[in-house]
Design a protein around this motif. Structure first.
Motif, PDB file in Angstrom:
ATOM      1  N   PRO A  76      -9.429  94.180  36.598  1.00 19.00           N
ATOM      2  CA  PRO A  76      -9.664  92.840  37.358  1.00 19.00           C
ATOM      3  C   PRO A  76     -10.029  92.515  38.663  1.00 19.00           C
ATOM      4  N   GLY A  77      -8.663  93.396  39.413  1.00 16.41           N
ATOM      5  CA  GLY A  77      -8.569  93.695  40.510  1.00 16.41           C
ATOM      6  C   GLY A  77     -10.273  94.061  40.747  1.00 16.41           C
ATOM      7  N   LEU A  78     -10.135  94.857  40.563  1.00 20.16           N
ATOM      8  CA  LEU A  78     -11.467  96.253  40.860  1.00 20.16           C
ATOM      9  C   LEU A  78     -13.070  94.961  40.727  1.00 20.16           C
ATOM     10  N   ILE A  79     -12.923  94.191  39.689  1.00 20.77           N
ATOM     11  CA  ILE A  79     -14.300  93.484  39.545  1.00 20.77           C
ATOM     12  C   ILE A  79     -14.433  92.171  40.555  1.00 20.77           C
ATOM     13  N   ALA A  80     -13.282  91.784  40.864  1.00 24.76           N
ATOM     14  CA  ALA A  80     -12.971  90.616  42.096  1.00 24.76           C
ATOM     15  C   ALA A  80     -13.558  91.595  43.648  1.00 24.76           C
ATOM     16  N   PHE A 159     -11.135  81.500  40.110  1.00 23.42           N
ATOM     17  CA  PHE A 159     -10.697  82.367  41.699  1.00 23.42           C
ATOM     18  C   PHE A 159     -11.887  83.329  41.733  1.00 23.42           C
ATOM     19  N   GLY A 160     -12.977  84.116  40.921  1.00 21.47           N
ATOM     20  CA  GLY A 160     -14.436  84.429  41.427  1.00 21.47           C
ATOM     21  C   GLY A 160     -15.304  83.541  42.163  1.00 21.47           C
ATOM     22  N   LEU A 161     -15.364  82.391  41.987  1.00 20.16           N
ATOM     23  CA  LEU A 161     -16.039  81.961  42.418  1.00 20.16           C
ATOM     24  C   LEU A 161     -14.847  80.995  44.449  1.00 20.16           C
ATOM     25  N   MET A 162     -14.323  81.060  44.552  1.00 18.39           N
ATOM     26  CA  MET A 162     -13.466  80.540  45.715  1.00 18.39           C
ATOM     27  C   MET A 162     -13.614  82.166  46.608  1.00 18.39           C
ATOM     28  N   VAL A 224      -6.809  85.758  45.543  1.00 22.45           N
ATOM     29  CA  VAL A 224      -8.030  86.145  45.119  1.00 22.45           C
ATOM     30  C   VAL A 224      -7.970  87.162  44.282  1.00 22.45           C
ATOM     31  N   ILE A 225      -7.303  88.227  44.319  1.00 19.99           N
ATOM     32  CA  ILE A 225      -7.149  89.005  42.725  1.00 19.99           C
ATOM     33  C   ILE A 225      -6.534  88.614  41.932  1.00 19.99           C
ATOM     34  N   SER A 226      -5.148  88.091  42.241  1.00 20.86           N
ATOM     35  CA  SER A 226      -4.216  88.157  42.114  1.00 20.86           C
ATOM     36  C   SER A 226      -4.481  87.115  40.761  1.00 20.86           C
ATOM     37  N   GLY A 227      -5.394  85.883  41.496  1.00 21.06           N
ATOM     38  CA  GLY A 227      -5.893  84.472  40.950  1.00 21.06           C
ATOM     39  C   GLY A 227      -7.097  85.256  39.852  1.00 21.06           C
ATOM     40  N   GLY A 248      -2.069  78.545  44.309  1.00 23.94           N
ATOM     41  CA  GLY A 248      -2.799  79.830  44.930  1.00 23.94           C
ATOM     42  C   GLY A 248      -4.327  78.497  44.891  1.00 23.94           C
ATOM     43  N   ALA A 249      -4.172  77.989  43.639  1.00 25.18           N
ATOM     44  CA  ALA A 249      -6.547  77.879  43.753  1.00 25.18           C
ATOM     45  C   ALA A 249      -6.794  77.188  44.755  1.00 25.18           C
ATOM     46  N   ILE A 250      -5.939  75.832  44.556  1.00 26.64           N
ATOM     47  CA  ILE A 250      -5.718  75.023  46.411  1.00 26.64           C
ATOM     48  C   ILE A 250      -6.123  74.790  46.911  1.00 26.64           C
TER      49      ILE A 250
END
Length: 275
Positions: A76-80, A159-162, A224-227, A248-250
């Motif tokens: 997932p981290g690599l994708i982000a 998190f992908g969008l932000m 971003v990566i963690s979320g 973290g999202a906020i």
């Protein structure tokens, strides 16, 4: 009548130019899609190579992180990371190449406001990031034994969008500041890449010394990566519950609003764009 017309040289926008916004957005999308082998598929292959190399180097012997196989943890981290890197690459290119080639007037002359200009550039960068993310995700499904179940879809989307918006805004700021491609490369090599690599993509920060954990937590890429990882695995460095991750999202949303306002103000001033 006095005041019936704007002062000479001052643009007047009476409404939201949807057609102009859409036209510029499609122009930016077609620009990167025309060379999709380089802008979409090449990042997918590169990210897959990261997965192969780090899994073979660090995941041998059945190594697990939080109970997950290493490949599943790092995917997932690599994708982000692929998404945010390409969002920056896209938004940092348009205005800069116009400045270098003397064609930046093509962005400034059309009857669209600075807000619409910024929105089109950011939206195109987010589109490229989403396409790269889907390509990387698809490529990773070819890895034997790798499974990426979706635990929290909202976290993947948010998190992908932000993250994509954050890097798109940084890219626009870079293109405003840069006067040549070397300046853009300097930001990429000395700021973006180190922050992305030290964001917890390849490791859990609880293995770090307290000082380095504190440093990681002031890196926005870390959230971003963690979320994003939380969306797939249900666990992350910032928490394993929706409530913990929500902070973290906020925070990322507030950061993007502030950075967007700063970028708009600089764009509105014409800094390094207008004589």
């Amino acid at each position: 009548m006095p005041g019936a017309f704007p002062a000479p040289g001052q643009p007047l926008f009476r409404g939201f130019n949807r057609l102009g916004l859409w036209t510029l957005y499609m122009k930016e999308v077609r620009r990167f899609f025309k060379v999709q082998t380089q802008t979409i598929w090449a990042p997918a292959v590169t990210t897959l190579l990261y997965l192969v190399i780090f899994t073979l180097a660090l995941g041998a012997g059945g190594r697990t992180v939080w109970g997950f196989p290493f490949a599943t943890f790092v995917a997932p981290g690599l994708i982000a990371m692929g998404m945010i890197n390409n969002a920056f690459a896209n938004s940092s290119f348009g205005l800069l190449v116009g400045k270098v080639q003397g064609t930046v007037i093509d962005y400034l002359m059309p009857p669209i406001s600075n807000g619409e200009l910024l929105l089109a550039l950011v939206a195109a960068a987010v589109t490229r990031a989403a396409l790269v993310g889907l390509a990387v995700w698809g490529a990773m499904m070819l890895w034997p034994g790798l499974e990426l179940p979706v635990h929290h879809g909202w976290a993947i989307v948010w998190f992908g969008l932000m993250g994509s918006i954050l890097l798109a805004l940084i890219g626009v700021l870079t293109s405003l500041w840069a006067e040549k491609f070397d300046h853009n490369a300097a930001v990429t090599n000395f700021i973006i890449t180190p922050m992305a690599m030290l964001s917890g993509t390849f490791y859990a920060i609880d293995k770090l010394a307290p000082t380095f954990q504190a440093i990681s937590r002031v890196n926005p890429f870390f959230y971003v990566i963690s979320g994003f990882r939380f969306g797939f695995l249900g666990q992350s460095d910032i928490g394993s519950t929706n409530t913990a991750v929500l902070h973290g999202a906020i925070g990322l949303g507030v950061l993007n609003l502030a950075l967007g306002a700063i970028t708009y103000a600089i764009l509105q001033s014409g800094w390094k764009l207008k004589a």
